[in-house]
Design a protein around this motif. Structure first.
Motif, mmCIF file in Angstrom:
data_model
loop_
_atom_site.group_PDB
_atom_site.id
_atom_site.type_symbol
_atom_site.label_atom_id
_atom_site.label_comp_id
_atom_site.label_asym_id
_atom_site.label_seq_id
_atom_site.Cartn_x
_atom_site.Cartn_y
_atom_site.Cartn_z
ATOM 1 N N ALA A 280 -16.304 -47.930 17.276
ATOM 2 C CA ALA A 280 -15.099 -47.151 16.967
ATOM 3 C C ALA A 280 -15.167 -45.851 17.750
ATOM 4 C CB ALA A 280 -15.018 -46.865 15.466
ATOM 5 N N ARG A 281 -14.031 -45.177 17.828
ATOM 6 C CA ARG A 281 -14.023 -43.872 18.486
ATOM 7 C C ARG A 281 -13.380 -42.840 17.581
ATOM 8 N NH1 ARG A 281 -9.891 -45.401 23.340
ATOM 9 N NH2 ARG A 281 -8.002 -45.410 22.103
ATOM 10 N N LEU A 282 -13.942 -41.651 17.661
ATOM 11 C CA LEU A 282 -13.510 -40.514 16.854
ATOM 12 C C LEU A 282 -12.845 -39.513 17.789
ATOM 13 C CD1 LEU A 282 -13.542 -38.793 14.234
ATOM 14 C CD2 LEU A 282 -15.886 -38.125 14.855
ATOM 15 N N GLU A 283 -11.552 -39.312 17.622
ATOM 16 C CA GLU A 283 -10.792 -38.412 18.490
ATOM 17 C C GLU A 283 -10.992 -36.957 18.085
ATOM 18 O OE1 GLU A 283 -8.944 -39.404 21.129
ATOM 19 O OE2 GLU A 283 -9.280 -41.539 20.743
ATOM 20 N N ASN A 284 -10.923 -36.076 19.070
ATOM 21 C CA ASN A 284 -10.986 -34.618 18.894
ATOM 22 C C ASN A 284 -12.326 -34.118 18.350
ATOM 23 O OD1 ASN A 284 -8.357 -34.200 19.944
ATOM 24 N ND2 ASN A 284 -7.544 -34.940 17.996
ATOM 25 N N TRP A 285 -13.387 -34.830 18.710
ATOM 26 C CA TRP A 285 -14.764 -34.433 18.459
ATOM 27 C C TRP A 285 -15.529 -34.634 19.753
ATOM 28 C CZ3 TRP A 285 -17.231 -33.101 13.686
ATOM 29 C CH2 TRP A 285 -16.367 -33.051 12.591
ATOM 30 N N LYS A 286 -16.677 -33.972 19.876
ATOM 31 C CA LYS A 286 -17.485 -34.068 21.083
ATOM 32 C C LYS A 286 -18.946 -34.277 20.725
ATOM 33 C CE LYS A 286 -18.672 -31.512 25.249
ATOM 34 N NZ LYS A 286 -18.634 -30.208 25.905
ATOM 35 N N TRP A 287 -19.607 -35.160 21.468
ATOM 36 C CA TRP A 287 -21.027 -35.460 21.309
ATOM 37 C C TRP A 287 -21.856 -34.371 21.974
ATOM 38 C CZ3 TRP A 287 -25.618 -36.533 23.749
ATOM 39 C CH2 TRP A 287 -26.511 -37.383 23.102
ATOM 40 N N GLN A 288 -22.981 -34.022 21.370
ATOM 41 C CA GLN A 288 -23.858 -33.019 21.956
ATOM 42 C C GLN A 288 -25.291 -33.209 21.468
ATOM 43 O OE1 GLN A 288 -23.739 -29.479 18.631
ATOM 44 N NE2 GLN A 288 -23.167 -28.921 20.649
ATOM 45 N N GLU B 99 -11.003 -30.376 20.522
ATOM 46 C CA GLU B 99 -9.686 -30.908 20.867
ATOM 47 C C GLU B 99 -9.716 -31.617 22.217
ATOM 48 O OE1 GLU B 99 -5.903 -31.816 19.814
ATOM 49 O OE2 GLU B 99 -7.223 -30.552 18.604
ATOM 50 N N GLY B 100 -9.166 -32.819 22.253
ATOM 51 C CA GLY B 100 -9.047 -33.572 23.494
ATOM 52 C C GLY B 100 -10.275 -34.387 23.882
ATOM 53 N N ASN B 101 -11.345 -34.296 23.126
ATOM 54 C CA ASN B 101 -12.555 -35.062 23.431
ATOM 55 C C ASN B 101 -12.677 -36.256 22.494
ATOM 56 O OD1 ASN B 101 -13.926 -33.583 25.658
ATOM 57 N ND2 ASN B 101 -13.703 -31.898 24.213
ATOM 58 N N VAL B 102 -13.693 -37.069 22.691
ATOM 59 C CA VAL B 102 -13.871 -38.290 21.913
ATOM 60 C C VAL B 102 -15.362 -38.595 21.751
ATOM 61 C CG1 VAL B 102 -13.745 -39.812 23.942
ATOM 62 C CG2 VAL B 102 -13.097 -40.700 21.706
#
Length: 193
Positions: free
Chosen positions: A47-55, A68-71
Motif C-alpha cells: 500500500a502507499r501512504l500519501e503526504n508522508w515521507k520515509w526517513q 505534503e506531496g510525498n509518498v
C-alpha cells in the motif's frame, strides 16, 4: 526511559485471530522478515501512504513524517493480538514510537494504486523527526526489505528517490553474509519499523 517491567505478551487477550491491520514501511516491508518476527501475521500486499515521507531519523532507524506531496510505500499485514503486542514492545511504544492510524491505498503488483483505501495502524516517532544516518547493521535489513517487496509492486523510482539517499545498495552475496552476522552478533533489534 525504561520499558515495561512485564512483557505485554504476558497479558494479551488471544481470543481473536487478528486485532489490527498494520502498515510496515522499513524493515517490516519484508513479508519474510515479518513472518519471522510475527509468526501469526498474514501478508496482504503493498500500500502507499500519501503526504508522508520515509526517513532515517536521529535514532538511526526508519521513520515516517508528514510531508505534503510525498509518498511512503509499505506492506500490509493482519496481526494477531500476540504479534501486535510483540511489535509494540520491540518498537518501544510509547516512549520511542507511537501507534498511529493512517489511511493508505492498496497497490497492485505493477506498483500502481488500486483505488481501494483502508485504515491501518503504523508506528511513528513523533519526537525525533530530524534526519540522521543509518545504523550499519540496519542497512542489511532495509536492503532485504526492498528486495522482498519488489515482486509485490515496490517501485524502483520510490526506492531511488526516498530510500537510497540513506541506504547504499549491497550485493545479494553480501546481504546473505551480513544477515547471518547480524543475527548471530547483534543484540535484540530495536526500532524494526
Amino acid at each position: 526511559m525504561q520499558g515495561p517491567k512485564v512483557s505485554r505478551n504476558d497479558t494479551v487477550d488471544t481470543s481473536r485471530r487478528f486485532s489490527e491491520l498494520y502498515f510496515g514501511y522499513a524493515s517490516n516491508l519484508s513479508p519474510a522478515a515479518m513472518k519471522g518476527r510475527c509468526p501469526d501475521s498474514l501478508f496482504c500486499g503493498l500500500a502507499r501512504l500519501e503526504n508522508w515521507k520515509w526517513q532515517i531519523n536521529s535514532t538511526q532507524y526508519g521513520n515516517i513524517i508528514p510531508s505534503e506531496g510525498n509518498v511512503v510505500y509499505g506492506s500490509l499485514f493482519f496481526l494477531s493480538p500476540r504479534d501486535e503486542a510483540g511489535l509494540d514492545e520491540s518498537e518501544g511504544v510509547p516512549w520511542l514510537y507511537e501507534k498511529r492510524t493512517v489511511e493508505v491505498e492498496r497497490v497492485g503488483a505493477d506498483g500502481k494504486g488500486t483505488g481501494q483505501r483502508v485504515s491501518t495502524m503504523t508506528y511513528v516517532d513523533v519526537q525525533r523527526t530530524d534526519e540522521g544516518t543509518i545504523m550499519p547493521d540496519y542497512i542489511v535489513w532495509i536492503n532485504k526489505a526492498i528486495r522482498d517487496a519488489k515482486p509485490y509492486g515496490l517501485p524502483d523510482e520510490y526506492v531511488q528517490k526516498y530510500v537510497r539517499p540513506y541506504i547504499p545498495p549491497i550485493s545479494k552475496e553480501d546481504e546473505d553474509r551480513d544477515l547471518i552476522a547480524v543475527r548471530v552478533m547483534a543484540p535484540r533489534h530495536r526500532g524494526i519499523d
